[in-house]
Design a protein around this motif. Sequence first.
Motif, PDB file in Angstrom:
ATOM      1  N   ILE A   1       0.868  -1.181   0.000  1.00  0.00           N
ATOM      2  CA  ILE A   1       0.000   0.000   0.000  1.00  0.00           C
ATOM      3  C   ILE A   1       0.901   1.226   0.000  1.00  0.00           C
ATOM      4  O   ILE A   1       1.797   1.349   0.841  1.00  0.00           O
ATOM      5  CB  ILE A   1      -0.922   0.003   1.230  1.00  0.00           C
ATOM      6  N   CYS A   2       0.659   2.117  -0.938  1.00  0.00           N
ATOM      7  CA  CYS A   2       1.504   3.300  -1.055  1.00  0.00           C
ATOM      8  C   CYS A   2       1.255   4.254   0.108  1.00  0.00           C
ATOM      9  O   CYS A   2       0.112   4.607   0.398  1.00  0.00           O
ATOM     10  CB  CYS A   2       1.237   4.012  -2.377  1.00  0.00           C
ATOM     11  N   VAL A   3       2.335   4.630   0.764  1.00  0.00           N
ATOM     12  CA  VAL A   3       2.234   5.622   1.832  1.00  0.00           C
ATOM     13  C   VAL A   3       3.051   6.868   1.456  1.00  0.00           C
ATOM     14  O   VAL A   3       3.473   7.622   2.315  1.00  0.00           O
ATOM     15  CB  VAL A   3       2.672   5.042   3.201  1.00  0.00           C
ATOM     16  N   GLY A   4       3.287   7.026   0.170  1.00  0.00           N
ATOM     17  CA  GLY A   4       3.939   8.247  -0.328  1.00  0.00           C
ATOM     18  C   GLY A   4       3.069   9.457  -0.016  1.00  0.00           C
ATOM     19  O   GLY A   4       1.910   9.313   0.365  1.00  0.00           O
ATOM     20  N   SER A   5       3.608  10.654  -0.207  1.00  0.00           N
ATOM     21  CA  SER A   5       2.898  11.840   0.305  1.00  0.00           C
ATOM     22  C   SER A   5       1.541  12.045  -0.355  1.00  0.00           C
ATOM     23  O   SER A   5       0.567  12.380   0.312  1.00  0.00           O
ATOM     24  CB  SER A   5       3.775  13.086   0.193  1.00  0.00           C
ATOM     25  N   SER A   6       1.424  11.816  -1.661  1.00  0.00           N
ATOM     26  CA  SER A   6       0.136  12.024  -2.324  1.00  0.00           C
ATOM     27  C   SER A   6      -0.896  11.010  -1.818  1.00  0.00           C
ATOM     28  O   SER A   6      -2.024  11.369  -1.457  1.00  0.00           O
ATOM     29  CB  SER A   6       0.315  11.906  -3.842  1.00  0.00           C
ATOM     30  N   CYS A   7      -0.514   9.761  -1.785  1.00  0.00           N
ATOM     31  CA  CYS A   7      -1.452   8.727  -1.307  1.00  0.00           C
ATOM     32  C   CYS A   7      -1.753   8.906   0.181  1.00  0.00           C
ATOM     33  O   CYS A   7      -2.874   8.664   0.630  1.00  0.00           O
ATOM     34  CB  CYS A   7      -0.897   7.332  -1.579  1.00  0.00           C
ATOM     35  N   HIS A   8      -0.758   9.345   0.930  1.00  0.00           N
ATOM     36  CA  HIS A   8      -0.980   9.590   2.360  1.00  0.00           C
ATOM     37  C   HIS A   8      -2.107  10.607   2.543  1.00  0.00           C
ATOM     38  O   HIS A   8      -3.014  10.404   3.354  1.00  0.00           O
ATOM     39  CB  HIS A   8       0.312  10.090   3.005  1.00  0.00           C
TER      40      HIS A   8
ATOM     41  N   LEU B   1       6.826   3.293  -0.831  1.00  0.00           N
ATOM     42  CA  LEU B   1       6.946   4.706  -1.189  1.00  0.00           C
ATOM     43  C   LEU B   1       6.245   4.920  -2.526  1.00  0.00           C
ATOM     44  O   LEU B   1       5.717   3.977  -3.114  1.00  0.00           O
ATOM     45  CB  LEU B   1       8.405   5.118  -1.236  1.00  0.00           C
ATOM     46  N   CYS B   2       6.226   6.159  -3.007  1.00  0.00           N
ATOM     47  CA  CYS B   2       5.484   6.497  -4.223  1.00  0.00           C
ATOM     48  C   CYS B   2       5.794   5.522  -5.355  1.00  0.00           C
ATOM     49  O   CYS B   2       6.944   5.222  -5.646  1.00  0.00           O
ATOM     50  CB  CYS B   2       5.826   7.916  -4.657  1.00  0.00           C
ATOM     51  N   MET B   3       4.742   5.019  -5.992  1.00  0.00           N
ATOM     52  CA  MET B   3       4.903   4.085  -7.101  1.00  0.00           C
ATOM     53  C   MET B   3       4.805   4.812  -8.444  1.00  0.00           C
ATOM     54  O   MET B   3       4.696   4.180  -9.493  1.00  0.00           O
ATOM     55  CB  MET B   3       3.823   3.005  -7.040  1.00  0.00           C
ATOM     56  N   GLY B   4       4.752   6.125  -8.414  1.00  0.00           N
ATOM     57  CA  GLY B   4       4.657   6.889  -9.656  1.00  0.00           C
ATOM     58  C   GLY B   4       3.290   6.814 -10.296  1.00  0.00           C
ATOM     59  O   GLY B   4       3.129   7.078 -11.486  1.00  0.00           O
ATOM     60  N   LYS B   5       2.284   6.449  -9.510  1.00  0.00           N
ATOM     61  CA  LYS B   5       0.912   6.306 -10.040  1.00  0.00           C
ATOM     62  C   LYS B   5      -0.053   7.176  -9.249  1.00  0.00           C
ATOM     63  O   LYS B   5      -1.235   6.825  -9.118  1.00  0.00           O
ATOM     64  CB  LYS B   5       0.454   4.840  -9.939  1.00  0.00           C
ATOM     65  N   CYS B   6       0.430   8.278  -8.704  1.00  0.00           N
ATOM     66  CA  CYS B   6      -0.416   9.150  -7.894  1.00  0.00           C
ATOM     67  C   CYS B   6      -1.675   9.491  -8.683  1.00  0.00           C
ATOM     68  O   CYS B   6      -1.605   9.793  -9.874  1.00  0.00           O
ATOM     69  CB  CYS B   6       0.313  10.437  -7.545  1.00  0.00           C
ATOM     70  N   ASN B   7      -2.793   9.441  -8.017  1.00  0.00           N
ATOM     71  CA  ASN B   7      -4.080   9.643  -8.653  1.00  0.00           C
ATOM     72  C   ASN B   7      -4.765  10.834  -7.991  1.00  0.00           C
ATOM     73  O   ASN B   7      -4.457  11.164  -6.853  1.00  0.00           O
ATOM     74  CB  ASN B   7      -4.916   8.362  -8.447  1.00  0.00           C
TER      75      ASN B   7
ATOM     76  N   VAL C   1      -5.858   5.842  -3.252  1.00  0.00           N
ATOM     77  CA  VAL C   1      -4.532   5.355  -2.884  1.00  0.00           C
ATOM     78  C   VAL C   1      -4.104   4.279  -3.881  1.00  0.00           C
ATOM     79  O   VAL C   1      -4.938   3.550  -4.411  1.00  0.00           O
ATOM     80  CB  VAL C   1      -4.616   4.760  -1.450  1.00  0.00           C
ATOM     81  N   THR C   2      -2.799   4.200  -4.137  1.00  0.00           N
ATOM     82  CA  THR C   2      -2.279   3.177  -5.043  1.00  0.00           C
ATOM     83  C   THR C   2      -1.932   1.910  -4.249  1.00  0.00           C
ATOM     84  O   THR C   2      -1.265   1.984  -3.219  1.00  0.00           O
ATOM     85  CB  THR C   2      -1.019   3.693  -5.761  1.00  0.00           C
ATOM     86  N   ILE C   3      -2.398   0.784  -4.750  1.00  0.00           N
ATOM     87  CA  ILE C   3      -2.104  -0.500  -4.103  1.00  0.00           C
ATOM     88  C   ILE C   3      -1.524  -1.442  -5.150  1.00  0.00           C
ATOM     89  O   ILE C   3      -2.081  -1.582  -6.241  1.00  0.00           O
ATOM     90  CB  ILE C   3      -3.376  -1.129  -3.500  1.00  0.00           C
TER      91      ILE C   3
END
Length: 86
Positions: free
Chosen positions: A6-13, A43-49, A53-55
């Motif tokens: 599960i992405c916990v990068g800043s955008s997904c967070h 971390l960020c998977m480069g798929k910020c939406n 959240v990106t999974i």
Amino acid sequence: MIIVSICVGSSCHLKGSEEIVELFQKTLEERGLQDDVVLMGSLCMGKCNRVGVTIQVDDDIFPGITVAGFAEFFEKNIVARLKAEA
Ligand code: FES
């Protein structure tokens, strides 16, 4: 065994990673699937939406997962995948 990140990068967070992680853990417990799924943060998977959240499930990446859409995502991509593996 399925590996879920599960992405916990800043955008997904900002779009609810923590809630999704909690929901994931709760759902795995309720369904007795804790031993079938390895849950990790990423971390960020480069798929910020713009929404959700990106999974990543094994090699597949699903952007835009929301609390509202979680149940459907879980059935389609976790439960169905486990059944296919069995
Ligand atoms: S922060 Fe999650 S995909 Fe970029």
